[in-house]
Design a protein around this motif. Structure first.
Motif, PDB file in Angstrom:
ATOM      1  N   PRO A 120      56.762  36.422  25.152  1.00 43.59           N
ATOM      2  CA  PRO A 120      55.388  35.918  25.308  1.00 43.59           C
ATOM      3  C   PRO A 120      54.349  36.660  24.483  1.00 43.59           C
ATOM      4  CG  PRO A 120      56.153  36.975  27.343  1.00 43.59           C
ATOM      5  CD  PRO A 120      57.319  36.943  26.402  1.00 43.59           C
ATOM      6  N   VAL A 121      54.727  37.813  23.909  1.00 43.48           N
ATOM      7  CA  VAL A 121      53.734  38.586  23.152  1.00 43.48           C
ATOM      8  C   VAL A 121      53.174  37.771  21.984  1.00 43.48           C
ATOM      9  CG1 VAL A 121      55.398  39.753  21.635  1.00 43.48           C
ATOM     10  CG2 VAL A 121      53.251  40.881  22.216  1.00 43.48           C
ATOM     11  N   ALA A 122      53.976  36.844  21.453  1.00 46.65           N
ATOM     12  CA  ALA A 122      53.498  36.023  20.329  1.00 46.65           C
ATOM     13  C   ALA A 122      52.313  35.170  20.767  1.00 46.65           C
ATOM     14  CB  ALA A 122      54.630  35.137  19.819  1.00 46.65           C
ATOM     15  N   VAL A 123      52.434  34.531  21.911  1.00 52.41           N
ATOM     16  CA  VAL A 123      51.345  33.675  22.375  1.00 52.41           C
ATOM     17  C   VAL A 123      50.149  34.527  22.799  1.00 52.41           C
ATOM     18  CG1 VAL A 123      52.068  33.349  24.795  1.00 52.41           C
ATOM     19  CG2 VAL A 123      50.773  31.605  23.714  1.00 52.41           C
ATOM     20  N   GLN A 124      50.397  35.684  23.386  1.00 53.34           N
ATOM     21  CA  GLN A 124      49.304  36.539  23.849  1.00 53.34           C
ATOM     22  C   GLN A 124      48.406  36.970  22.684  1.00 53.34           C
ATOM     23  OE1 GLN A 124      51.636  39.549  25.690  1.00 53.34           O
ATOM     24  NE2 GLN A 124      52.192  38.257  27.407  1.00 53.34           N
ATOM     25  N   TYR A 125      49.014  37.367  21.587  1.00 54.19           N
ATOM     26  CA  TYR A 125      48.226  37.846  20.452  1.00 54.19           C
ATOM     27  C   TYR A 125      47.491  36.682  19.776  1.00 54.19           C
ATOM     28  CZ  TYR A 125      46.729  40.842  16.690  1.00 54.19           C
ATOM     29  OH  TYR A 125      45.950  41.554  15.827  1.00 54.19           O
ATOM     30  N   MET A 126      48.199  35.536  19.629  1.00 53.44           N
ATOM     31  CA  MET A 126      47.553  34.389  18.991  1.00 53.44           C
ATOM     32  C   MET A 126      46.404  33.858  19.842  1.00 53.44           C
ATOM     33  SD  MET A 126      48.581  33.818  15.978  1.00 53.44           S
ATOM     34  CE  MET A 126      47.579  32.376  15.726  1.00 53.44           C
ATOM     35  N   ASP A 127      46.559  33.932  21.165  1.00 55.02           N
ATOM     36  CA  ASP A 127      45.474  33.502  22.061  1.00 55.02           C
ATOM     37  C   ASP A 127      44.171  34.177  21.675  1.00 55.02           C
ATOM     38  OD1 ASP A 127      46.906  31.829  23.645  1.00 55.02           O
ATOM     39  OD2 ASP A 127      46.980  33.119  25.407  1.00 55.02           O
ATOM     40  N   SER A 165      45.269  40.523  29.526  1.00 52.42           N
ATOM     41  CA  SER A 165      44.175  40.279  30.465  1.00 52.42           C
ATOM     42  C   SER A 165      44.236  38.872  31.040  1.00 52.42           C
ATOM     43  CB  SER A 165      42.819  40.451  29.786  1.00 52.42           C
ATOM     44  OG  SER A 165      42.743  41.712  29.210  1.00 52.42           O
ATOM     45  N   PHE A 166      44.638  37.907  30.217  1.00 56.89           N
ATOM     46  CA  PHE A 166      44.814  36.536  30.701  1.00 56.89           C
ATOM     47  C   PHE A 166      45.706  35.799  29.703  1.00 56.89           C
ATOM     48  CE2 PHE A 166      41.358  36.248  27.755  1.00 56.89           C
ATOM     49  CZ  PHE A 166      41.606  35.057  27.088  1.00 56.89           C
ATOM     50  N   GLY A 167      46.171  34.623  30.119  1.00 57.48           N
ATOM     51  CA  GLY A 167      46.994  33.812  29.220  1.00 57.48           C
ATOM     52  C   GLY A 167      48.313  34.475  28.881  1.00 57.48           C
ATOM     53  N   ASP A 168      48.767  35.356  29.768  1.00 63.37           N
ATOM     54  CA  ASP A 168      49.994  36.118  29.523  1.00 63.37           C
ATOM     55  C   ASP A 168      51.248  35.270  29.622  1.00 63.37           C
ATOM     56  OD1 ASP A 168      49.798  38.676  28.840  1.00 63.37           O
ATOM     57  OD2 ASP A 168      50.401  39.520  30.767  1.00 63.37           O
ATOM     58  N   CYS A 169      51.197  34.289  30.497  1.00 65.75           N
ATOM     59  CA  CYS A 169      52.396  33.498  30.760  1.00 65.75           C
ATOM     60  C   CYS A 169      52.279  32.151  30.055  1.00 65.75           C
ATOM     61  CB  CYS A 169      52.542  33.288  32.269  1.00 65.75           C
ATOM     62  SG  CYS A 169      53.766  32.025  32.671  1.00 65.75           S
ATOM     63  N   PRO A 170      53.163  31.886  29.108  1.00 66.25           N
ATOM     64  CA  PRO A 170      53.024  30.643  28.348  1.00 66.25           C
ATOM     65  C   PRO A 170      53.874  29.485  28.887  1.00 66.25           C
ATOM     66  CG  PRO A 170      54.599  32.090  27.276  1.00 66.25           C
ATOM     67  CD  PRO A 170      54.215  32.756  28.583  1.00 66.25           C
ATOM     68  N   ARG A 171      54.521  29.672  30.019  1.00 69.18           N
ATOM     69  CA  ARG A 171      55.585  28.738  30.383  1.00 69.18           C
ATOM     70  C   ARG A 171      55.132  27.292  30.600  1.00 69.18           C
ATOM     71  NH1 ARG A 171      59.413  28.309  28.585  1.00 69.18           N
ATOM     72  NH2 ARG A 171      60.759  27.644  30.271  1.00 69.18           N
TER      73      ARG A 171
END
Ligand code: SF4
Ligand code: SF4
Length: 355
Positions: free
Chosen positions: A66-73, A246-252
């Motif tokens: 999930p780190v990919a989505v967290q950083y792009m967020d 902080s938020f948006g950590d879970c992309p499922r």
């Protein structure tokens, strides 16, 4: 400036989607009248809210971690704010006072939970950009829930867009978001925010509160030292620096939703199997389906809330979209083959002096 010009400008600045909602409608239909998130609480002069969408690149939902989505967020949000700011400035240059709202901030006076001054999901729906999914994310026909939104409040009276009255979400018979949710937070067109936060805000406000409370109450020096040096403290530090955690950590629930051409193009295969699916979740989805069919009272679908789910119910939008997508793919492949056939023999081979 009229609506068409404003939308063209927003697109030129980099918005992926743009819609317009009238402030009058937003004031008349707050998401929850008990805690009204309305433009008139912010400015009595606002006439229209321009809603822009930035999509989250689909590649992050193909990644293993999930780190990919967290950083792009974080990057998507910053870019979106810049686009919105430039649009507000352009409107002011034309003589129409305009400003951007904070997309991800909480108004503590409304509710002690993540609850913004405006709900960007509801703004998007009122601006005709999508409707609620089962997990109450906004689903856009173009990118499903894999987006962020923000609103520009302007004193310019603009022609608003029509709300989508057809349900974009496939609904109970899909329930893929429910199956994928690691905390089982998905309700029937609703969400258990606290449960969701345990996965989606690993280093968010509630976690930090718990850690600080433990530290204050702790009279064991050894334990206090352990807390200071813990992963949680590092997580908060990283969150302050880069929002990560902080938020948006879970992309499922975003990753598995089959709405949107980005899903058809790049996510069908990697997201086909949902490892988190359990017999209990299947049973829960079945109960939801039966309850809706039987016309039982469902808070997420009551007379007030169904406005944002789509009063007409699901009419096959995703199936239609998939057919159109496949037809386009076929046409593109045929055009490509035709242009290759039309090329003179040996056109691809480099000339002797180019080798
Ligand atoms: S995964 Fe299915 S049920 Fe969930 S929001 Fe998307 S379309 Fe709706
Ligand atoms: S973000 Fe994660 S935890 Fe929250 S509802 Fe979606 S899948 Fe569940």
């Amino acid at each position: 400036m009229d609506s068409a010009a404003v939308k063209a400008l927003a697109k030129d600045l980099g918005a992926d989607l743009v819609g317009i909602a009238s402030a009058k409608t937003l004031n008349a239909f707050p998401p929850d009248p008990r805690w009204p998130q309305t433009p008139d609480r912010i400015s009595p002069h606002c006439k229209s809210v321009i809603v822009i969408v930035s999509r989250i690149p689909v590649a992050v939902f193909r990644a293993k971690a999930p780190v990919a989505v967290q950083y792009m967020d974080m990057m998507v949000l910053r870019r979106m704010d810049v686009i919105a700011h430039k649009l507000a400035e352009a409107l002011e240059r034309e003589g129409h006072p305009s400003f951007v709202t904070a997309a991800q901030e909480t108004d503590w006076d409304l509710k002690n939970a993540s609850y913004g001054r405006l709900s960007t999901r509801h703004l998007g729906i009122e601006a005709g950009l999508g409707t609620f999914g089962l997990e109450v994310n906004i689903l856009t026909p173009e990118f499903g829930p894999r987006i962020y939104l923000t609103g520009i409040l302007t004193e310019l009276e603009l022609e608003p867009d029509e709300r989508i009255t057809e349900q974009v979400c496939i609904g109970e018979s899909c329930s893929r978001c429910l199956y994928s949710c690691p905390t089982d937070a998905v309700k029937h067109f609703g969400i258990d925010k606290r449960a969701c936060a345990t996965a989606a805000q690993e280093f968010g406000f509630m976690t930090s509160l718990g850690v600080f409370e433990e530290m204050i109450d702790c009279d064991d020096d050894e334990r206090r030292k352990e807390i200071v040096e813990s992963r949680d403290i590092y997580g908060f530090w990283q969150g302050l620096l880069r929002v990560v955690g902080s938020f948006g950590d879970c992309p499922r629930c975003l990753a598995v939703c089959p709405v949107g051409n980005d899903y058809h193009a790049h996510l069908t295969a990697p997201q086909k199997v949902i490892p988190e699916k359990t017999p209990e979740k299947v049973e829960k989805a079945k109960r939801f389906k039966e309850a809706r069919k039987a016309g039982e009272p469902i808070p997420g679908l009551d007379d007030w809330n169904k406005r944002w789910v789509g009063e007409e119910g699901y009419q096959g939008l995703v199936a239609r979209q998939l057919q159109a997508f496949k037809a386009e793919q076929k046409a593109r492949a045929a055009a490509h083959a035709e242009s290759r056939d039309a090329e003179p023999a040996g056109a691809d081979a480099p000339a002797a002096d180019e080798r």
